[in-house]
Design a protein around this motif. Structure first.
Motif, PDB file in Angstrom:
ATOM      1  N   CYS A 163      21.309  26.698 -20.892  1.00 37.73           N
ATOM      2  CA  CYS A 163      22.113  26.475 -22.261  1.00 37.73           C
ATOM      3  C   CYS A 163      20.942  26.032 -23.028  1.00 37.73           C
ATOM      4  N   GLY A 164      20.791  26.614 -24.207  1.00 33.61           N
ATOM      5  CA  GLY A 164      19.914  26.469 -25.209  1.00 33.61           C
ATOM      6  C   GLY A 164      20.412  25.158 -26.136  1.00 33.61           C
ATOM      7  N   GLY A 165      21.442  24.654 -25.667  1.00 26.49           N
ATOM      8  CA  GLY A 165      22.028  23.415 -26.682  1.00 26.49           C
ATOM      9  C   GLY A 165      21.889  22.181 -25.507  1.00 26.49           C
ATOM     10  N   ALA A 166      21.013  22.018 -24.390  1.00 32.76           N
ATOM     11  CA  ALA A 166      20.818  21.205 -23.681  1.00 32.76           C
ATOM     12  C   ALA A 166      20.326  19.784 -23.870  1.00 32.76           C
ATOM     13  N   SER A 167      20.342  19.016 -23.291  1.00 34.15           N
ATOM     14  CA  SER A 167      19.938  17.642 -23.644  1.00 34.15           C
ATOM     15  C   SER A 167      18.120  17.928 -23.909  1.00 34.15           C
ATOM     16  N   LEU A 168      17.476  18.902 -23.222  1.00 31.48           N
ATOM     17  CA  LEU A 168      16.186  19.226 -23.337  1.00 31.48           C
ATOM     18  C   LEU A 168      15.883  19.627 -24.743  1.00 31.48           C
ATOM     19  N   ALA A 169      16.582  20.549 -25.073  1.00 31.09           N
ATOM     20  CA  ALA A 169      16.726  21.315 -26.392  1.00 31.09           C
ATOM     21  C   ALA A 169      16.824  20.269 -27.424  1.00 31.09           C
ATOM     22  N   HIS A 170      17.798  19.182 -27.418  1.00 31.38           N
ATOM     23  CA  HIS A 170      18.128  18.650 -28.486  1.00 31.38           C
ATOM     24  C   HIS A 170      16.972  17.438 -28.733  1.00 31.38           C
ATOM     25  N   ARG A 171      16.213  17.026 -27.734  1.00 31.93           N
ATOM     26  CA  ARG A 171      15.218  16.050 -27.571  1.00 31.93           C
ATOM     27  C   ARG A 171      13.910  16.950 -28.428  1.00 31.93           C
ATOM     28  N   SER A 172      13.543  18.233 -27.787  1.00 30.95           N
ATOM     29  CA  SER A 172      12.559  18.740 -28.230  1.00 30.95           C
ATOM     30  C   SER A 172      12.637  19.152 -29.639  1.00 30.95           C
ATOM     31  N   ILE A 173      13.647  19.831 -30.282  1.00 29.93           N
ATOM     32  CA  ILE A 173      13.724  20.422 -31.541  1.00 29.93           C
ATOM     33  C   ILE A 173      14.451  19.441 -32.535  1.00 29.93           C
ATOM     34  N   PHE A 174      15.324  18.354 -32.046  1.00 30.71           N
ATOM     35  CA  PHE A 174      16.058  17.389 -33.133  1.00 30.71           C
ATOM     36  C   PHE A 174      15.249  16.233 -33.023  1.00 30.71           C
ATOM     37  N   GLY A 175      14.604  15.743 -31.714  1.00 30.11           N
ATOM     38  CA  GLY A 175      14.206  14.514 -31.711  1.00 30.11           C
ATOM     39  C   GLY A 175      15.422  13.466 -31.317  1.00 30.11           C
ATOM     40  N   ARG A 176      16.525  14.216 -30.847  1.00 33.61           N
ATOM     41  CA  ARG A 176      18.013  13.430 -30.826  1.00 33.61           C
ATOM     42  C   ARG A 176      17.738  12.853 -29.143  1.00 33.61           C
ATOM     43  N   GLN A 177      17.660  11.459 -28.787  1.00 36.56           N
ATOM     44  CA  GLN A 177      17.607  11.182 -27.673  1.00 36.56           C
ATOM     45  C   GLN A 177      18.995  11.149 -26.870  1.00 36.56           C
ATOM     46  N   ARG A 178      19.887  11.087 -27.459  1.00 39.23           N
ATOM     47  CA  ARG A 178      21.474  11.104 -26.776  1.00 39.23           C
ATOM     48  C   ARG A 178      22.436  11.432 -27.735  1.00 39.23           C
ATOM     49  N   PRO A 179      23.532  11.860 -27.225  1.00 42.95           N
ATOM     50  CA  PRO A 179      24.565  12.532 -28.298  1.00 42.95           C
ATOM     51  C   PRO A 179      25.073  11.461 -29.184  1.00 42.95           C
ATOM     52  N   ILE A 180      25.501  11.966 -30.405  1.00 41.80           N
ATOM     53  CA  ILE A 180      26.147  11.263 -31.379  1.00 41.80           C
ATOM     54  C   ILE A 180      27.597  11.734 -31.668  1.00 41.80           C
ATOM     55  N   PHE A 181      28.432  10.718 -32.271  1.00 43.78           N
ATOM     56  CA  PHE A 181      29.815  11.099 -32.454  1.00 43.78           C
ATOM     57  C   PHE A 181      30.127  10.909 -33.669  1.00 43.78           C
ATOM     58  N   ARG A 182      31.078  11.740 -34.624  1.00 44.20           N
ATOM     59  CA  ARG A 182      31.755  11.163 -35.738  1.00 44.20           C
ATOM     60  C   ARG A 182      32.850  10.396 -35.106  1.00 44.20           C
ATOM     61  N   SER A 183      33.317   9.311 -36.388  1.00 40.49           N
ATOM     62  CA  SER A 183      34.251   8.543 -35.833  1.00 40.49           C
ATOM     63  C   SER A 183      35.455   9.154 -35.714  1.00 40.49           C
TER      64      SER A 183
END
Length: 483
Positions: A227-247
């Motif tokens: 998966c190209g949208g895995a946790s590893l991808a979000h950390r390396s591309i976005f700098g996102r450490q954990r998932p975020i939610f809308r309310s």
């Protein structure tokens, strides 16, 4: 019409066959609608054109017609999914030939290959790397104003032959997502036809069904190998450490708009935490607000009975389904490749529970997984057949060969996952989809081979699974009373 500040062009995946051109993968990334709406609410004019949809409606359609009619100052092209690699560049070239607009690309694929895109394609002026909300707003302000883009966050651009960036970083938070409206699909030309055609691969897809994709959050908590949208991808591309939610309140606002627009089913594909605390709050709010809509919910792991009951109570049953991707019948292969693991007996008990709760379910399997050989795939065949024979609430099951996804763990660590890469650069993805569009034979269809299986065999295994499914379903139709 004329004088539109920003035109968003959605590329298509075109496949030239003996019968003519086929447009595949019709969905527009949810962020495109949010960006267009954000610009509109900030005082800029924005429109969205789905170039594949327009070609389906009118084979004589040309992108230059939209450019001449709207005269945009900035054109945004989403390159989120790798399958749009060829057409996104073709669109960028067309913009440069027929207008004076600047071109910006964004999305996960564009972000991952940003430097190569700017170095190799002069028709691309900018690439937004990572989240695009604040960068797109500031870039639009610069392009329509003083033209100084050097301080726009997350932006890469060319200065001469050198790729530069502002050095400013922006990572969206849950609070930022709550400032977005993701349901203003009226900004899309022919939106009313789009919602009828988007569910192209759905098992429950009658002509009257309409669908809208729902933005719930961003990120992932695990790493599935493919998966190209895995946790590893979000950390390396976005700098996102954990998932975020809308309310939940903002999600329900979009559901309410979907209902008002005549959308009968909300597509929900965001399930990063097995406790699903967010969804209990969302389902309660859907009931309280009396939103009347179905849901196709893609669960990323097995659920408990309470979740299923709350889900069923929240949504109109007409088109409501749960969807899950076991990927394989081999437990050892599943353990190696899936971020959320479960054994086959747990899966079968879950399906039995769904049948008791009268909830339809779809299942997706794959071939080409790491650690899989022909003998291991036979376990997938046996599990698929057992499920189809035993559970009458299964409305669909299919198998697809895995494509190599940029920034997936397998792409980044091929030796660990036992694969040999055939695609390593953006140009490799561009070339294969150019071949598809022109009716030529690509040098590689999948972008890899495993230590056990070459590409033809990977494709053949999926075909065998789908032939088995079709045979069982035809047999059931011919003998509906046979248990």
């Amino acid at each position: 019409m004329g004088d539109v500040d920003v035109l968003f062009l959605h590329p298509s995946t075109r496949v030239l066959t003996a019968e003519g051109e086929v447009v595949r993968y019709l969905a527009i990334p949810m962020g495109t609608f949010a960006l267009a709406d954000l610009l509109e609410r900030s005082g800029y004019s924005a429109r969205i054109v789905h170039t594949g949809l327009e070609r389906m409606l009118d084979p004589s359609y040309r992108v230059e017609d939209s450019l001449r009619m709207l005269e945009p100052k900035l054109v945004g092209i989403d390159l989120h999914w790798y399958c749009h690699a060829y057409d996104a560049i073709e669109l960028a070239g067309c913009v440069k030939r027929y207008s004076n607009a600047k071109v910006v690309l964004g999305g996960m694929t564009a972000s991952f290959f940003a430097e190569e895109l700017l170095s190799s394609f002069g028709c691309v002026d900018y690439v937004i790397v990572s989240d695009a909300e604040l960068p797109m707003l500031e870039l639009t302000r610069a392009v329509t104003g003083d033209g100084d883009v050097h301080d726009v966050p997350n932006l890469l651009y060319r200065k001469g032959s050198v790729v530069k960036g502002s050095g400013r970083a922006y990572v969206a938070s849950g609070e930022d997502l709550d400032k977005l409206t993701c349901s203003n699909i009226r900004l899309l030309k022919d939106w009313d036809l789009y919602i009828r055609l988007i569910h192209e691969n759905d098992a429950l897809s009658p002509k009257l069904k309409t669908q809208g994709w729902l933005m719930i959050g961003r990120g992932c908590s695990v790493n599935c190998s493919y998966c190209g949208g895995a946790s590893l991808a979000h950390r390396s591309i976005f700098g996102r450490q954990r998932p975020i939610f809308r309310s939940p309140e903002k999600v329900v606002e979009d559901l309410r708009v979907f209902e008002e627009l005549g959308i009968s089913c909300a597509y929900m594909d965001f399930d990063p935490y097995p406790d699903r605390k967010f969804y209990y709050r969302l389902f309660e709010l859907v009931r309280r607000e009396k939103v009347d809509i179905s849901s196709q919910f893609l669960v990323w792991s097995l659920t408990d009975r309470n979740f299923v009951r709350e889900f069923r109570r929240a949504f109109n049953p007409l088109y409501t389904t749960l969807t899950i991707s076991p990927e394989t019948g081999s437990e050892s292969v599943r353990l190696l490749n899936k971020g959320f693991y479960y054994d086959n007996q747990s899966l079968l008990r879950w399906l039995e529970m769904l049948e008791e709760e009268m909830v339809p379910v779809e299942l997706y399997f794959a071939s080409g997984l790491s650690g899989e050989d022909v003998e291991e795939f036979k376990k997938t065949m046996r599990l698929g057949e057992r499920i189809l024979r035993a559970y009458h609430n299964v409305v669909g099951a299919s198998c697809s060969p895995l494509f190599l996804e940029p920034c997936s763990p397998r792409f980044l660590m091929p030796k660990k996952y036992g694969i040999r890469l055939k695609f390593k650069r953006f140009s490799d993805f561009y070339e294969v989809y150019r071949c598809f569009a022109e009716g030529a034979v690509p040098p590689s269809r999948l972008g890899y081979e495993t230590e056990h299986l070459d590409e033809p065999r990977i494709i053949e295994l999926s075909s065998k699974f789908n032939e088995m499914v079709n045979s069982l379903m035809m047999s059931e139709k011919a003998n509906p009373m046979v248990e």
